[in-house]
Design an enzyme around this catalytic site. Structure first.
Site, PDB file in Angstrom:
ATOM      1  N   ARG A   6     -12.545  -3.884  -7.334  1.00 18.31           N
ATOM      2  CA  ARG A   6     -12.255  -4.536  -6.066  1.00 18.31           C
ATOM      3  C   ARG A   6     -13.536  -4.707  -5.255  1.00 18.31           C
ATOM      4  O   ARG A   6     -14.299  -3.760  -5.071  1.00 18.31           O
ATOM      5  CB  ARG A   6     -11.236  -3.703  -5.284  1.00 18.31           C
ATOM      6  CG  ARG A   6     -10.663  -4.400  -4.078  1.00 18.31           C
ATOM      7  CD  ARG A   6      -9.592  -3.558  -3.417  1.00 18.31           C
ATOM      8  NE  ARG A   6     -10.165  -2.407  -2.721  1.00 18.31           N
ATOM      9  CZ  ARG A   6      -9.590  -1.803  -1.688  1.00 18.31           C
ATOM     10  NH1 ARG A   6      -8.417  -2.213  -1.244  1.00 18.31           N
ATOM     11  NH2 ARG A   6     -10.155  -0.760  -1.125  1.00 18.31           N
ATOM     12  N   TYR A  14     -10.971   1.190  10.711  1.00 19.76           N
ATOM     13  CA  TYR A  14     -12.211   1.563  10.011  1.00 19.76           C
ATOM     14  C   TYR A  14     -12.580   0.627   8.864  1.00 19.76           C
ATOM     15  O   TYR A  14     -13.581   0.866   8.173  1.00 19.76           O
ATOM     16  CB  TYR A  14     -12.149   3.009   9.508  1.00 19.76           C
ATOM     17  CG  TYR A  14     -10.987   3.376   8.620  1.00 19.76           C
ATOM     18  CD1 TYR A  14     -10.981   3.055   7.273  1.00 19.76           C
ATOM     19  CD2 TYR A  14      -9.918   4.091   9.131  1.00 19.76           C
ATOM     20  CE1 TYR A  14      -9.931   3.410   6.454  1.00 19.76           C
ATOM     21  CE2 TYR A  14      -8.859   4.459   8.319  1.00 19.76           C
ATOM     22  CZ  TYR A  14      -8.871   4.122   6.985  1.00 19.76           C
ATOM     23  OH  TYR A  14      -7.814   4.476   6.164  1.00 19.76           O
ATOM     24  N   LYS A  15     -11.825  -0.433   8.654  1.00 20.83           N
ATOM     25  CA  LYS A  15     -12.203  -1.393   7.624  1.00 20.83           C
ATOM     26  C   LYS A  15     -13.026  -2.510   8.277  1.00 20.83           C
ATOM     27  O   LYS A  15     -14.190  -2.327   8.604  1.00 20.83           O
ATOM     28  CB  LYS A  15     -10.961  -1.918   6.908  1.00 20.83           C
ATOM     29  CG  LYS A  15     -10.125  -0.842   6.214  1.00 20.83           C
ATOM     30  CD  LYS A  15      -8.978  -1.429   5.455  1.00 20.83           C
ATOM     31  CE  LYS A  15      -7.957  -0.434   4.967  1.00 20.83           C
ATOM     32  NZ  LYS A  15      -8.402   0.834   4.450  1.00 20.83           N
ATOM     33  N   PHE A  67       0.847  -1.192   0.000  1.00 21.95           N
ATOM     34  CA  PHE A  67       0.000   0.000   0.000  1.00 21.95           C
ATOM     35  C   PHE A  67       0.885   1.246   0.000  1.00 21.95           C
ATOM     36  O   PHE A  67       1.857   1.324   0.750  1.00 21.95           O
ATOM     37  CB  PHE A  67      -0.928   0.001   1.217  1.00 21.95           C
ATOM     38  CG  PHE A  67      -1.988   1.060   1.123  1.00 21.95           C
ATOM     39  CD1 PHE A  67      -3.043   0.912   0.242  1.00 21.95           C
ATOM     40  CD2 PHE A  67      -1.910   2.204   1.894  1.00 21.95           C
ATOM     41  CE1 PHE A  67      -4.011   1.895   0.131  1.00 21.95           C
ATOM     42  CE2 PHE A  67      -2.876   3.191   1.795  1.00 21.95           C
ATOM     43  CZ  PHE A  67      -3.933   3.044   0.914  1.00 21.95           C
ATOM     44  N   ASP A  92       1.693  -5.094   8.320  1.00 24.01           N
ATOM     45  CA  ASP A  92       0.527  -4.206   8.244  1.00 24.01           C
ATOM     46  C   ASP A  92      -0.706  -5.091   8.127  1.00 24.01           C
ATOM     47  O   ASP A  92      -0.854  -5.852   7.161  1.00 24.01           O
ATOM     48  CB  ASP A  92       0.674  -3.276   7.036  1.00 24.01           C
ATOM     49  CG  ASP A  92      -0.477  -2.291   6.899  1.00 24.01           C
ATOM     50  OD1 ASP A  92      -1.566  -2.532   7.457  1.00 24.01           O
ATOM     51  OD2 ASP A  92      -0.294  -1.265   6.204  1.00 24.01           O
TER      52      ASP A  92
END
Length: 418
Positions: A377, A223-224, A129, A198
């Protein structure tokens, strides 16, 4: 071919189905973007309102003590810990993923410099990322180190005698490919390097056991899959063997051994508490606690093992239906098929129109997202998604492709957030 009736039959016997009621999902929406932002738990609005009206409004500054605000980072961290294979007292909820990565990568480079000064290389995956790569670039420039980017298949070969740190995201954000954490960590350690993971696309989505993998550091997102709300606090974990060996670089007062002693010199708190920095965001932390409740509600139903079984069943179904119902439409599967090799998302590539296809689906209420240059996605969160949702999502995709609906002008105007 699996039929709509088959999917409804699977939903009827799904033991996790009642968990859908924990979320305030909009009518007519199939939400396949929980890997980017989890949906709103029903409990969150009232609980945050109580924190605002009662704890802040009535309790005022007294609520740091009476409402337990001061202990929130550790309490929330202890609730995250079981989902990532950590022990109580080893995790804090704090800051953002990027800030926490800066802390742990700084710490890892400091340890490496103490133990093996000639090791000056950070290895990471080229498709990691971007924020992870940007933080690593900045720190390497600051420390005079080299950032070495490799493809996934080249990680083992890159672990030579100059490597100080291996920095990887457990589940790749673009493809959903998942590293074998224990094996990769063992390779890093055999080469004399520290391993940072991560967990932004792992925590709450796939089984993670940091201790079993013997990882050194980990950070992740709130928050995912933890459903903490936009910009929710992230988290940091440090293996206990490292926790007291160094200062983290953002030596703020909340990470002090005795913050309310107000001494001019910094004395780091013991263990993971030193990874705190400034005053913590109480309202956001409160919302994150509600998000964790949605995961904790799965525990009587089998917890992560049950969530993972359903996740794999949902993604298997999506892949099969796309390949059956959208054959010949130019879609390519980029997510690994093997269960051990993928997270809780499915990514498709298309040479033309990938962004517009996602926008056309969103207009129909099927919310996924686009990742440049060519990725559609879709995230699959078993807490609230069902098998009929999968069937209907693929049907919408089939129709958008068959009709050319995605070619409309409004779907080809790129917005700021994709």
């Amino acid at each position: 071919m699996t039929s709509l009736q088959d999917c409804r039959a699977l939903d009827a016997v799904d033991p996790l189905r009642p968990l859908r009621d924990l979320f305030a999902l909009p009518a007519g929406v199939i939400y396949l973007d929980g890997n980017s932002l989890g949906p709103l738990p029903r409990a969150t609005a009232a609980r945050v309102a109580r924190a605002v009206q009662d704890e802040w409004g009535e309790g005022l500054i007294r609520s740091w003590n009476s409402a337990g605000w001061f202990e929130l980072p550790a309490r929330i961290g202890d609730r995250i810990a079981p989902w990532i294979g950590a022990a109580a007292g080893e995790v804090v909820a704090t800051d953002t993923t990027s800030v926490n990565l800066y802390k742990v990568l700084s710490a890892a480079l400091t340890l490496a410099a103490q133990d093996a000064p000639r090791r000056r290389v950070v290895v990471s995956e080229r498709s990691n990322f971007p924020t992870d790569l940007y933080i690593a670039q900045a720190l390497c420039r600051e420390r005079g180190c080299e950032l070495r980017l490799v493809e996934a298949e080249g990680i083992a070969a890159a672990l030579d005698a100059g490597v100080a740190v291996l920095l990887l995201t457990h589940v790749n954000y673009r493809t959903g490919a998942m590293h074998a954490m224990a094996d990769v960590t063992a390779r890093a350690h055999a080469a004399g390097a520290l391993a940072i993971w991560d967990l932004a696309h792992s925590a709450g989505a796939v089984p993670v056991d940091l201790h079993a993998a013997d990882a050194d550091f980990a950070i992740g997102c709130g928050y995912k899959y933890l459903n903490g709300g936009p910009g929710a606090p992230a988290f940091a974990w440090v293996h206990p063997r490292h926790a007291d060996r160094f200062w983290q670089p953002l030596a703020g007062w909340w990470g002090h051994e005795a913050p309310f002693a107000f001494t001019p010199e910094y004395r780091p708190a013991p263990g993971i508490a030193r990874y705190l920095c400034g005053t913590q965001p109480v309202l956001s932390m409160t919302a994150l606690g509600c998000g964790l409740e949605t995961l904790e509600a799965s525990l009587p139903l089998g917890g992560m093992a049950a969530l993972r079984r359903k996740s794999l069943a949902l993604t298997d179904l999506f892949i099969a239906l796309v390949e059956q119902r959208c054959a010949g439409a130019g879609l390519r599967l980029v997510t690994p098929r093997g269960h051990a090799d993928r997270g809780s998302q499915v990514c498709l590539a298309r040479d033309t129109g990938a962004y517009a296809l996602v926008q056309a689906l969103i207009a129909r209420g099927v919310i996924g997202d686009y990742r440049a240059p060519d990725i559609l996605r879709f995230g699959f969160t078993p807490l609230y998604l069902g098998f009929e949702d999968v069937w209907q999502a693929v049907e919408h995709l089939r129709e958008v492709l068959a009709t050319g609906e995605w070619q409309r002008e409004e779907f080809n105007r790129q917005q700021a957030v994709t």
